[in-house]
Design an enzyme around this catalytic site. Sequence first.
Site, PDB file in Angstrom:
ATOM      1  N   GLY A  22       8.286   2.041  -0.254  1.00  0.00           N
ATOM      2  CA  GLY A  22       9.449   2.461   0.540  1.00  0.00           C
ATOM      3  C   GLY A  22      10.253   1.288   1.055  1.00  0.00           C
ATOM      4  O   GLY A  22      11.445   1.396   1.275  1.00  0.00           O
ATOM      5  N   GLY A  81      12.442 -12.809  23.159  1.00  0.00           N
ATOM      6  CA  GLY A  81      13.465 -12.841  22.106  1.00  0.00           C
ATOM      7  C   GLY A  81      14.696 -12.091  22.566  1.00  0.00           C
ATOM      8  O   GLY A  81      14.595 -11.180  23.405  1.00  0.00           O
ATOM      9  N   GLY A  82      15.853 -12.490  22.022  1.00  0.00           N
ATOM     10  CA  GLY A  82      17.107 -11.838  22.428  1.00  0.00           C
ATOM     11  C   GLY A  82      17.981 -11.504  21.242  1.00  0.00           C
ATOM     12  O   GLY A  82      19.194 -11.382  21.367  1.00  0.00           O
ATOM     13  N   GLY A  83      17.366 -11.343  20.063  1.00  0.00           N
ATOM     14  CA  GLY A  83      18.130 -10.983  18.862  1.00  0.00           C
ATOM     15  C   GLY A  83      18.258  -9.460  18.748  1.00  0.00           C
ATOM     16  O   GLY A  83      17.916  -8.719  19.684  1.00  0.00           O
ATOM     17  N   ARG A  86       0.847  -1.195   0.000  1.00  0.00           N
ATOM     18  CA  ARG A  86       0.000   0.000   0.000  1.00  0.00           C
ATOM     19  C   ARG A  86       0.881   1.244   0.000  1.00  0.00           C
ATOM     20  O   ARG A  86       0.624   2.221  -0.655  1.00  0.00           O
ATOM     21  CB  ARG A  86      -0.918   0.005   1.225  1.00  0.00           C
ATOM     22  CG  ARG A  86      -2.337  -0.385   0.874  1.00  0.00           C
ATOM     23  CD  ARG A  86      -3.265  -0.274   2.051  1.00  0.00           C
ATOM     24  NE  ARG A  86      -2.879  -1.160   3.125  1.00  0.00           N
ATOM     25  CZ  ARG A  86      -2.687  -0.794   4.383  1.00  0.00           C
ATOM     26  NH1 ARG A  86      -2.865   0.459   4.743  1.00  0.00           N
ATOM     27  NH2 ARG A  86      -2.355  -1.672   5.307  1.00  0.00           N
ATOM     28  N   HIS A 143      44.861  11.800  17.529  1.00  0.00           N
ATOM     29  CA  HIS A 143      44.691  11.680  18.982  1.00  0.00           C
ATOM     30  C   HIS A 143      43.992  12.923  19.530  1.00  0.00           C
ATOM     31  O   HIS A 143      44.322  14.021  19.107  1.00  0.00           O
ATOM     32  CB  HIS A 143      46.070  11.533  19.639  1.00  0.00           C
ATOM     33  CG  HIS A 143      46.003  11.531  21.140  1.00  0.00           C
ATOM     34  ND1 HIS A 143      45.600  10.424  21.855  1.00  0.00           N
ATOM     35  CD2 HIS A 143      46.260  12.509  22.050  1.00  0.00           C
ATOM     36  CE1 HIS A 143      45.628  10.716  23.148  1.00  0.00           C
ATOM     37  NE2 HIS A 143      46.021  11.981  23.292  1.00  0.00           N
TER      38      HIS A 143
END
Length: 507
Positions: free
Chosen positions: A84, A221-223, A81, A485
Amino acid sequence: MSPEDKAFPEHKAAQRVSFARTIQRADGGSPATSDVSALMTTPPREFDADVAVVGGGSAGYAAASTAAAAGLRTVLIDGSRELGGLCILRGCMPSKALLWAAEVRHLARRASDFGMEGQSLPFNWESVMAWKNGLIAEFADYRQQQLTQGQFTLIRAHARFVDPHTVELGTGRRLAAKSFVLATGSIIPKPPLPQLAKIGAISSDDLIHLKSLPRSILIVGGGAIAVEFAQLVARFDVNVTVIQRSDHLLSGLDYDLTEALARAFESEGIQLFTGTELLDAREDPDGKWVVFTHRAKRVELRADAVLVALGRTANTSTLGLEAAGVTTDRGRILTDSEMRTSVPHIFAAGDCTGPYELVHIAVQQGDIAAQNIIDPRNPRRLDLRLLTEVIFTDPQIAVAGLGEREALRRNLPVLVARHRFDDHGKSLIMGARHGFVKLLADPANGEILGGGCVGPLAGELIHEIIVAMAGRMRVQQLALLPHYHPTLAEIWTYPAEELTRRIPASQ
Ligand SMILES: Cc1cc2nc3c(=O)[nH]c(=O)nc-3n(C[C@H](O)[C@H](O)[C@H](O)COP(=O)(O)OP(=O)(O)OC[C@H]3O[C@@H](n4cnc5c(N)ncnc54)[C@H](O)[C@@H]3O)c2cc1C
């Protein structure tokens, strides 16, 4: 022959056969088989397009623009729909925008660490979302312009194969193409327990559109998606618990990197349960409950919301792949390293083929598929030597090339050296003390084989290692490379120096 090519020896055979047919026809000699004589007497088939790309996300756009730029008559078919693709609309960009907002708030609240007045920093979630939505609208608008500017023909319709060269569009029209690139992306699968759907568990798609934040959330979940969303909402005062089946967060990565993130999460009050097994989910007037085992004990936790973030699955079930003869494995389209499927004129790219659901890989795959359609005699192949992954938490995690667990699994000899951010000038200035960098080198000659970083701006820092590895640089050279640095990037020179000392040839 790559391992993927071995999966489809018929590719090579098919390529040889069609090549032989072309030569016979060009020479005008007598064809040896009835197959070939049929080809000679049947007029060539008329195709509507040289290339039809199905799917207009990152992979599909890359494939279509490469094919069109080479002058092929290219059609891109997308049935969504909103144009993108996942990355812009519901993936990388909205999640990283919200993570950035969360980091800005986190830093502002840490002002007292740098000698200023700390603040509680009130926020308005609707305004944060409005800022994110504005940004996403801009990205989507730009992609829509790219898709519609006329370099190829864009068709807004769902496509389904009716035979190996023809798709039927949602409009009822049929379109025949000489070659195809399938780039149909991925979808969120059903939750592992039907009870989770019943209690209204949300997905990443829902979370990035939330109108208001819950007071507490359980994340299953742990992804990558789970840990990024865990920290995002925790930094907007949501009480977060992560429930993960494996013993480690981000279980595909080296454990030393992910342990540093787990410690940082605990210091921010994010509760972690690893090594769990989901048993049940239910809802009552107190909220939503998730029931699981943890260390052989039954645990029941309550929260206002539950997010299921257990990964995605290839979006191929409505593509009619059977009619085209394309081989899949649990929905994922199988390809060789040239991105060719089991049918020689059909290619696939991006999440629908995997195995890595990453944008830069999707773009590379789309481009390779198109290049191999344009010029099949000089095949391009996907090279995963520089495979990179970034997790946009704080500390960020980034890896490129070989990891220690992978080296062990493949029995590859490697030297490894680390340097910690709490022993480095620039990160101490920034108050970014979590984490370290590590380098993996070939013990024989010092060639950099991989790098890992958990710490500030790891996703930026890892690019130094990608460039070094692309040029097959050795640690001896990296150690001598001038580094400004004080910068975060100069941290790489410490493990490079240590490894240089440990490589006999360089002493
Ligand atoms: C929350 C989240 C965060 C992420 N963050 C990152 C990140 O930080 N970095 C990263 O590299 N990756 C990230 N990813 C993954 C990344 O978004 C995907 O790997 C990438 O967008 C996949 O692109 P694609 O072109 O394969 O598919 P998509 O962009 O999904 O495009 C597929 C298109 O095909 C269309 N389509 C499907 N079937 C048909 C059909 N039959 N006919 C016509 N059109 C069809 C769809 O409508 C869609 O427009 C994230 C993902 C999520 C969910």
